[in-house]
Write an enzyme that holds these catalytic residues in place. Structure first.
Site, PDB file in Angstrom:
ATOM      1  N   SER A 181       0.798  -1.225   0.000  1.00 22.00           N
ATOM      2  CA  SER A 181       0.000   0.000   0.000  1.00 22.00           C
ATOM      3  C   SER A 181       0.833   1.277   0.000  1.00 22.00           C
ATOM      4  O   SER A 181       0.326   2.326  -0.393  1.00 22.00           O
ATOM      5  CB  SER A 181      -0.943   0.008   1.198  1.00 22.00           C
ATOM      6  OG  SER A 181      -0.227  -0.132   2.398  1.00 22.00           O
ATOM      7  N   HIS A 209      -5.490  -3.477  -2.348  1.00 21.50           N
ATOM      8  CA  HIS A 209      -5.145  -2.523  -3.411  1.00 21.50           C
ATOM      9  C   HIS A 209      -5.091  -3.168  -4.792  1.00 21.50           C
ATOM     10  O   HIS A 209      -4.725  -2.506  -5.764  1.00 21.50           O
ATOM     11  CB  HIS A 209      -3.826  -1.822  -3.089  1.00 21.50           C
ATOM     12  CG  HIS A 209      -3.973  -0.842  -1.981  1.00 21.50           C
ATOM     13  ND1 HIS A 209      -4.476   0.426  -2.168  1.00 21.50           N
ATOM     14  CD2 HIS A 209      -3.743  -0.958  -0.655  1.00 21.50           C
ATOM     15  CE1 HIS A 209      -4.517   1.063  -1.019  1.00 21.50           C
ATOM     16  NE2 HIS A 209      -4.084   0.244  -0.073  1.00 21.50           N
ATOM     17  N   LYS A 240     -12.095   0.665  -1.440  1.00 25.44           N
ATOM     18  CA  LYS A 240     -11.140   1.414  -2.256  1.00 25.44           C
ATOM     19  C   LYS A 240     -11.724   1.512  -3.677  1.00 25.44           C
ATOM     20  O   LYS A 240     -12.557   2.367  -3.928  1.00 25.44           O
ATOM     21  CB  LYS A 240      -9.769   0.766  -2.162  1.00 25.44           C
ATOM     22  CG  LYS A 240      -9.296   0.721  -0.680  1.00 25.44           C
ATOM     23  CD  LYS A 240      -7.898   0.237  -0.513  1.00 25.44           C
ATOM     24  CE  LYS A 240      -7.552  -0.099   0.928  1.00 25.44           C
ATOM     25  NZ  LYS A 240      -7.715   0.993   1.889  1.00 25.44           N
TER      26      LYS A 240
HETATM   27  C1  LIG Z   1      -3.049  -3.392   2.226  1.00 25.50           C
HETATM   28  C2  LIG Z   1      -4.291  -3.030   2.961  1.00 25.50           C
HETATM   29  N1  LIG Z   1      -5.000  -4.001   3.541  1.00 25.50           N
HETATM   30  C3  LIG Z   1      -6.136  -3.743   4.211  1.00 25.50           C
HETATM   31  C4  LIG Z   1      -6.612  -2.457   4.329  1.00 25.50           C
HETATM   32  C5  LIG Z   1      -7.867  -2.203   5.105  1.00 25.50           C
HETATM   33  O1  LIG Z   1      -8.955  -2.034   4.266  1.00 25.50           O
HETATM   34  P1  LIG Z   1     -10.204  -1.171   4.742  1.00 25.50           P
HETATM   35  O2  LIG Z   1      -9.856   0.267   4.555  1.00 25.50           O
HETATM   36  O3  LIG Z   1     -11.314  -1.649   3.886  1.00 25.50           O
HETATM   37  O4  LIG Z   1     -10.427  -1.487   6.191  1.00 25.50           O
HETATM   38  C6  LIG Z   1      -5.922  -1.415   3.724  1.00 25.50           C
HETATM   39  C7  LIG Z   1      -6.445  -0.026   3.776  1.00 25.50           C
HETATM   40  O5  LIG Z   1      -6.181   0.820   4.472  1.00 25.50           O
HETATM   41  C8  LIG Z   1      -4.727  -1.697   3.040  1.00 25.50           C
HETATM   42  O6  LIG Z   1      -4.015  -0.718   2.478  1.00 25.50           O
END
Ligand SMILES: Cc1ncc(COP(=O)(O)O)c(C=O)c1O
Length: 392
Positions: A181, A209, A240
């Protein structure tokens, strides 16, 4: 006796001294490529709204219809009285989309990772994890009580060595983000799957992502690398590219049946309001009907990254629409982000603890909704300010 929370002020003051005290900017109006934050109209390079769907007519209509027909809340935890037909309809659509037997919704991508890892593993087990995996994976590993072994970023040989030395564990989990990310690079999933198979480890990928971004119609990294049937646990997010809120796990029917009985976010937190599930369902259908959305996202990505590189910026190892602009120094990074904002470009500065010390950066994400004019204006700002600050 002093206030027992006095330590908060001293830690906050330390952040202020280091120029790292931040308060999130305020979005005034909808999440759009050209958006209003803190009273300024800015080109928005800070959201994860990859496909530009956060304010899409069709998704909004689906949410409105669900409110009219089903109300604003599910009223309970899924396993008590909050299991609605719209949740099941979304799960069935996601299972078809991911080509898996079943999927299970969670309230967020975060709880999908943390809840699943904690439910699948226990203290007799070992988790082998990439050093740059998301915080929700790290927290899930902590909650599980399993032993943790961390391999250097994307180092498959190191991951293999850790699996090999862990043979006495009851169960092994090899886990990676699909797309990282903060760097925008892609996990070496085919090689990781091969070593997981060699040692009989559970293979899990967090495609937060990659959902709506990689693979056919945005099915994720498993589809991108044609690894269907070889990754036991896939996590995706609905918050996202799919522009709403929520996460899900995709895999076998047994996996999903087990998690319904054991995953604590499912058992102890209320399920999605029906409107949230309805807009996600509309989003998943829309991306399958309109492949040009993903094409536009990738066209914009290539244009913007090439522009940054031609200006002399270091864009790290990015292979996806997450394009970091590497600066290194924390203060300089925050200064660059602030100056860009004043010039009409919102691109977030990221520093420790989100990324390692000395690797501060500006994180940019373009979306399918940006026009070339938006992106060129952003590049012009990066050029002018980068030169003023002698960074390029
Ligand atoms: C790699 C990754 N996994 C999981 C999440 C968590 O997702 P969510 O925002 O739907 O809780 C994020 C987001 O912030 C992320 O970047």
């Amino acid at each position: 006796m002093g206030n027992p929370l006095d330590y908060l002020d001293s830690e906050l003051n330390e952040l202020r001294e280091r120029g790292l005290f931040r308060w999130p900017r305020m979005l005034e109006g909808a999440q759009e490529p050209l958006a209003h934050y803190d009273g300024h109209e800015v080109i928005n390079l800070a959201s994860n709204n990859y496909l530009g769907l956060a304010n899409h007519t069709r998704l909004k209509a689906a949410a409105r219809r669900a409110i009219d027909e089903l109300g604003v809340g599910s009223g309970a935890v899924r396993t008590i009285a909050g299991n609605m037909a719209i949740h099941r309809e979304l799960e069935d659509e996601l299972a078809r989309f991911k080509h898996t037997e079943a999927t299970l919704l969670y309230q967020s991508g975060f709880t999908a990772n943390a809840g699943t890892v904690a439910a699948l593993l226990g203290k007799e087990d070992i988790i082998v994890s990439d050093e740059l995996n998301h915080a929700s994976i790290i927290d899930g590993a902590r909650l599980s009580g399993a032993g943790k072994k961390i391999y250097p970023h994307k180092d498959v040989a190191a991951a293999r060595a850790l699996l090999a030395e862990s043979h006495s564990a009851r169960r092994l989990l090899l886990i990676t983000d699909g797309v990282f990310s903060m760097d925008g690079d892609i996990a070496p999933l085919p090689d990781l799957v091969a070593v997981a198979e060699e040692f009989g480890a559970i293979m899990m990928v967090d495609d937060a992502h990659a959902s709506g971004v990689l693979g056919q119609a945005g099915r994720g990294t498993v589809d991108h690398f044609d690894l269907h049937g070889r990754v036991h646990v896939q996590v995706g997010t609905l918050s996202k590219a799919f522009a709403g809120q929520g996460g899900y796990v995709a895999g076998s029917r047994s996996l999903v049946d087990y998690l319904i009985h054991r995953a604590r976010p499912l058992l102890f937190s209320t399920s999605h309001p029906p409107s949230v599930a309805a807009s996600a369902l509309a989003a998943v259908r829309l991306v399958q009907e309109e492949p040009e959305l993903i094409e536009r996202l990738w066209d914009n990505t290539r244009f913007f990254r090439k522009g940054l590189m031609q200006l002399g910026w270091n864009t790290g190892a990015s292979e996806t629409p997450i394009t970091p602009v590497m600066v290194g120094d924390e203060r300089l990074t925050m200064d660059l982000s602030d100056r860009l904002f004043t010039a009409g470009v919102f691109a977030l500065g990221i520093a420790f603890p989100t990324v390692p010390r000395g690797k501060a950066r500006i994180r940019t994400i373009v979306t399918a909704g940006h026009t070339r004019t938006h992106l060129q204006r952003a590049l012009d700002a990066f050029e002018r300010i980068g030169r003023e600050m002698k960074l390029i």
